[in-house]
Design a protein around this motif. Structure first.
Motif, PDB file in Angstrom:
ATOM      1  N   ARG B 374     -14.236  -6.711 -12.362  1.00 39.15           N
ATOM      2  CA  ARG B 374     -14.437  -7.198 -10.999  1.00 39.15           C
ATOM      3  C   ARG B 374     -14.045  -6.115 -10.009  1.00 39.15           C
ATOM      4  O   ARG B 374     -13.027  -5.436 -10.213  1.00 39.15           O
ATOM      5  CB  ARG B 374     -13.545  -8.418 -10.731  1.00 39.15           C
ATOM      6  CG  ARG B 374     -14.032  -9.705 -11.343  1.00 39.15           C
ATOM      7  CD  ARG B 374     -13.060 -10.847 -11.001  1.00 39.15           C
ATOM      8  NE  ARG B 374     -11.889 -10.842 -11.881  1.00 39.15           N
ATOM      9  CZ  ARG B 374     -10.627 -10.783 -11.471  1.00 39.15           C
ATOM     10  NH1 ARG B 374     -10.345 -10.689 -10.173  1.00 39.15           N
ATOM     11  NH2 ARG B 374      -9.629 -10.823 -12.342  1.00 39.15           N
ATOM     12  N   ASP B 375     -14.806  -5.972  -8.925  1.00 39.09           N
ATOM     13  CA  ASP B 375     -14.449  -5.073  -7.811  1.00 39.09           C
ATOM     14  C   ASP B 375     -14.192  -3.646  -8.286  1.00 39.09           C
ATOM     15  O   ASP B 375     -13.320  -2.957  -7.750  1.00 39.09           O
ATOM     16  CB  ASP B 375     -13.189  -5.582  -7.088  1.00 39.09           C
ATOM     17  CG  ASP B 375     -13.269  -7.065  -6.762  1.00 39.09           C
ATOM     18  OD1 ASP B 375     -14.367  -7.506  -6.390  1.00 39.09           O
ATOM     19  OD2 ASP B 375     -12.236  -7.761  -6.884  1.00 39.09           O
ATOM     20  N   GLY B 376     -14.907  -3.216  -9.302  1.00 42.69           N
ATOM     21  CA  GLY B 376     -14.746  -1.833  -9.754  1.00 42.69           C
ATOM     22  C   GLY B 376     -13.562  -1.601 -10.673  1.00 42.69           C
ATOM     23  O   GLY B 376     -13.298  -0.462 -11.044  1.00 42.69           O
ATOM     24  N   TRP B 377     -12.870  -2.663 -11.042  1.00 42.05           N
ATOM     25  CA  TRP B 377     -11.701  -2.512 -11.913  1.00 42.05           C
ATOM     26  C   TRP B 377     -11.796  -3.471 -13.087  1.00 42.05           C
ATOM     27  O   TRP B 377     -12.245  -4.603 -12.945  1.00 42.05           O
ATOM     28  CB  TRP B 377     -10.403  -2.792 -11.123  1.00 42.05           C
ATOM     29  CG  TRP B 377     -10.164  -1.744 -10.091  1.00 42.05           C
ATOM     30  CD1 TRP B 377     -10.792  -1.647  -8.879  1.00 42.05           C
ATOM     31  CD2 TRP B 377      -9.292  -0.611 -10.189  1.00 42.05           C
ATOM     32  NE1 TRP B 377     -10.356  -0.526  -8.221  1.00 42.05           N
ATOM     33  CE2 TRP B 377      -9.426   0.124  -8.992  1.00 42.05           C
ATOM     34  CE3 TRP B 377      -8.403  -0.153 -11.165  1.00 42.05           C
ATOM     35  CZ2 TRP B 377      -8.714   1.301  -8.751  1.00 42.05           C
ATOM     36  CZ3 TRP B 377      -7.685   1.000 -10.916  1.00 42.05           C
ATOM     37  CH2 TRP B 377      -7.843   1.716  -9.732  1.00 42.05           C
TER      38      TRP B 377
END
Lengths: 520, 520
Positions: B374-377
């Motif tokens: 999620r959200d690049g992580w």
């Protein structure tokens, strides 16, 4: 992509994990990783305000400085590219760089290069001047921007180029090698294994930051969470002071620089024992902590700006047959003929490579890139040989090729054989048009003072070293060999000694059929 | 892409650079890098002939063997994925793996697992059996194919998954983590820096090859040009023999295995001095070469199959505040709350990460992947804390969260505080619905024999360790805590002790407004 990693990410992670540790020492400035991240955020916003966009170039003309590091990471944060120019170049050479690079911004150090802006300044390009006093335009400019992360920071890709270094101009003009985050970071781990770079490592940037040889250690020190100690220009006494004060474990030192350190510390005034380095004479060995590992015994290898630093390490195969060891574990190396096929073990061919720390290509050189990137491999333009134990020997640059009796002959290989004779001071090899063989090999040789080796003796000597068809047909003894930079001026030698007829060049007519073949 | 590097490329480059060096030792077999490359070319062609295409899975059910390495690289050469299953699992568990994985081919060792084919065999899946005698079906099969490089070998991407390992089944069923060439290779360099793995390194694969802990060293040994010595199953005497015979410098050893080695070598019959390892009692320390580096002092850290091995190294910050040190230089780590925001230093949150050796996601688990990425992580599902010096402490798995008075409380953090009390043998923490606070914290505790700590004393103890709102409202003393695998069976504990009302679960009605908020 969740696997992306950029220089900005490295600095941010160091801020999280070791924010109070010192990233950079420059004079009296001690910049922690937290401050470094903040400064480069401000600077990234400053770059954006000047209209610097992804892919744009920022030019640094000055000596080593903490500002070069800040500009590199700030450029990385906005997707731009930093070029630290060789500031020792003439005004004409710098003008070529500006014309070629078309930078969006130039930052210079007048204390080093004088007021270049007056002589070179193009008013269409913003120009920021640095100074070490309170009137530092660079400082005023960058500090006026907020430290909020630059808006585009999430869209930076590891494959994006971030550093551009002009490389040796073997073909007449320098070419800018584009080096990506991925190349810099992955090369860092390889050199960290060899050089034992870990958290707490302190490196003295005693070499120039317009050269990959300094950057490869400097970036590895960052990636591994160490401290870079910046030396503006090499000065042996200043280097000794910094090694002692900062307990530097590594430094960029060539043999001549080591000699200067030994002389500067003749009275043992400085404690250099923190420095781990290979042996270089008993005085030096007693000043430092001797590195007896294979790397300490020989930190040589074969490298190029284009591979982000080192392609082969002598330390990997130090007792092997090859003079330059084995490849970086993140790279592949082949020795190929002009058709891209592997040559046999022991034969000389062009060094071709690919892998994780290869550069992205040359800036604005589509023809050169097409010539070098072929069939999935980057062709280095250098000659090498794979020895029977798998180790590699670098032979020399592949500047041109002689074709004799259908065989390929590289001047560098014959020159190396000539230089192996004790009476030879320097040598260059050219091809002379030959109606029977296409070309014949001619050696231009400077003998050592009072040496008396004859033409026939030298031809016999070469024949003992390399295949017979590569031996010179004739030897011309001269007083000096004309050079362009490091390499012989082959064009002038051709004019002086009747060279010509090289494959791919304007053909010397041999038969009509051959001519039409070559010009088709 | 000229920067691609796959496991096949690693093996091919080792063939070029050190073809005569031994890649694998297994019993009497000594396989050089040249032979390893040739064998895996044959095997790749064999896989292709069975219809194995890029992205397809190959399942290995057997103990450690040179064949696992060959299958891994051969799978990589055709773009397929090897899953070495945990062969100690029950037939039902293996059936789950086969159903979940849908492999195109199964290779098994009947000497280890019996004739699984009879009980599990699905006749739609080709099945190859291995044996150590002359009637080895695997050998006959693979040797019948040519060693020409597999046709698709140029189209393999470093991002492609090549290894699939099933991970601990905290949520009831195992999930297959897809690990790419890029993750395996880049992790190798990081561990090589820590563990000093270079050309000539000899590693004893004394741990199981269905576990990332063994693979991370085994692959690093390959990448750096060393030798893997395969131990089929751990046997202390056999391990001593191999360490002595092959001069192994590294091995996969847990404390219990070290105790067995010490016992097996009580008469100092075996020379184990080649082994570099950390201290573990004076008898052990005298048998081996003691590694006094930070890594030797503590090779601990925080890792997951999902990060290709280790995410943090205690050796990076061994004297720091955190129990698990600092991150791999190729990864970024954040500690986040349920909204993905960084929690404050000293606060517990979920460990989120991204970087070069992150896995690609779970095979065939779109919902789990969406929840974790999620959200690049990537969200690890584990809890950690960033200490004031930047080091990280791993707290425990984030199995569920209690919400009390609007605050988030993770059972693992409270359990850790309880386990710090000398009278506590084991503990589990649940949330009980509470009309005022939403939930209240309840501790289920097993005391040590004859220990007499009271409920109030334990509550006070916890309050001294963590924020007051996290302390238990009540403590229930029990004889034993029910477990599923390693972790408490929280669902059963909820039933036994009135737990419930967890955020995101079926809500316990508190007010109508809150209910509608939670179910919207």
């Amino acid at each position: 992509m969740y696997s992306e990693l950029s220089l900005a990410d490295i600095v941010r992670e160091n801020r999280r994990g070791r924010g109070d540790m010192v990233a950079l020492v420059d004079g009296d400035e001690r910049i922690t990783y937290a401050e470094f991240d903040e400064r480069t955020d401000r600077l990234a916003n400053a770059l954006t305000s000047e209209g610097v966009l992804p892919g744009d170039r920022v030019l640094w003309i000055g000596a080593n400085s903490h500002r070069v590091f800040e500009l590199l990471v700030a450029a990385g944060k906005v997707g731009a590219i930093l070029c630290p120019a060789n500031w020792r170049q003439s005004a004409d050479e710098l003008r070529f760089v500006i014309d070629d690079l078309q930078p969006k911004l130039i930052v210079s150090e007048p204390k080093i290069v004088g007021d270049l802006h007056d002589s070179l300044g193009d008013d269409r390009i913003p120009w920021v001047r640095c100074s070490d006093d309170s009137d530092d335009e660079f400082q005023r400019w960058s500090a006026s921007f907020p430290s909020t992360p630059a808006p585009s920071s999430e869209s930076i890709h590891a494959e994006d180029p971030v550093l551009l270094l002009y490389t040796a101009a073997f073909d007449g003009r320098p070419n800018g090698a584009l080096i990506s985050h991925r190349a810099l970071i992955s090369h860092s781990l390889v050199i960290a294994v060899q050089r034992q770079i870990k958290e707490g490592f302190v490196f003295l940037d005693s070499g120039p930051l317009f050269h990959i040889g300094t950057w490869m250690f400097a970036v590895a020190t960052f990636v591994c969470g160490g401290t870079n100690v910046v030396l503006s220009q090499f000065d042996p006494r200043r280097a000794c002071e910094l090694i002692e004060r900062e307990r530097c474990q590594g430094a960029m030192l060539f043999p001549a620089m080591i000699d200067q350190l030994v002389a500067a510390n003749g009275d043992d005034r400085y404690d250099l024992s923190s420095l781990h380095f290979g042996p270089a004479g008993s005085t030096w060995n007693h000043m430092i902590t001797l590195d007896r590992s294979p790397w300490g015994r020989s930190n040589a290898g074969y490298g190029q700006t284009e591979v982000g630093g080192m392609l082969t390490y002598h330390a990997l195969g130090i007792d092997g047959l090859g003079t330059h060891g084995r490849s970086s574990p993140l790279m592949q190396v082949r020795i190929v003929d002009t058709d891209g096929r592997d040559v046999s073990t022991g034969e000389v061919g062009e060094i071709a490579t690919r892998g994780m720390h290869l550069f992205n290509g040359y800036f604005n050189r589509p023809d050169l890139n097409a010539a070098r990137f072929r069939d999935g491999w980057y062709h280095t333009g250098d000659l090498g040989r794979r020895e029977s134990d798998g180790t590699v020997s670098f032979v020399g640059p592949k500047l041109r090729m002689i074709k004799s009796g259908g065989e390929n002959i590289y001047p560098a290989e014959v020159e190396r054989a000539l230089l192996g004779h004790p009476d030879v001071d320097s040598a260059a090899v050219i091809g002379r048009p030959d109606s029977t063989w296409g070309q014949s090999v001619v050696a231009i040789v400077v003998r050592n003072a009072s040496a008396s080796v004859t033409e026939q003796e030298l031809i016999a000597h070469v024949r003992n070293q390399v295949a017979s068809y590569k031996k010179p047909k004739s030897v011309v003894f001269v007083e000096a060999i004309p050079r362009r930079g490091f390499v012989p001026d082959y064009d002038l030698l051709d004019i002086q000694h009747g060279g010509g007829g090289y494959p791919g060049s304007d053909p010397t007519p041999i038969t009509t059929a051959a001519t039409s073949e070559m010009t088709r």
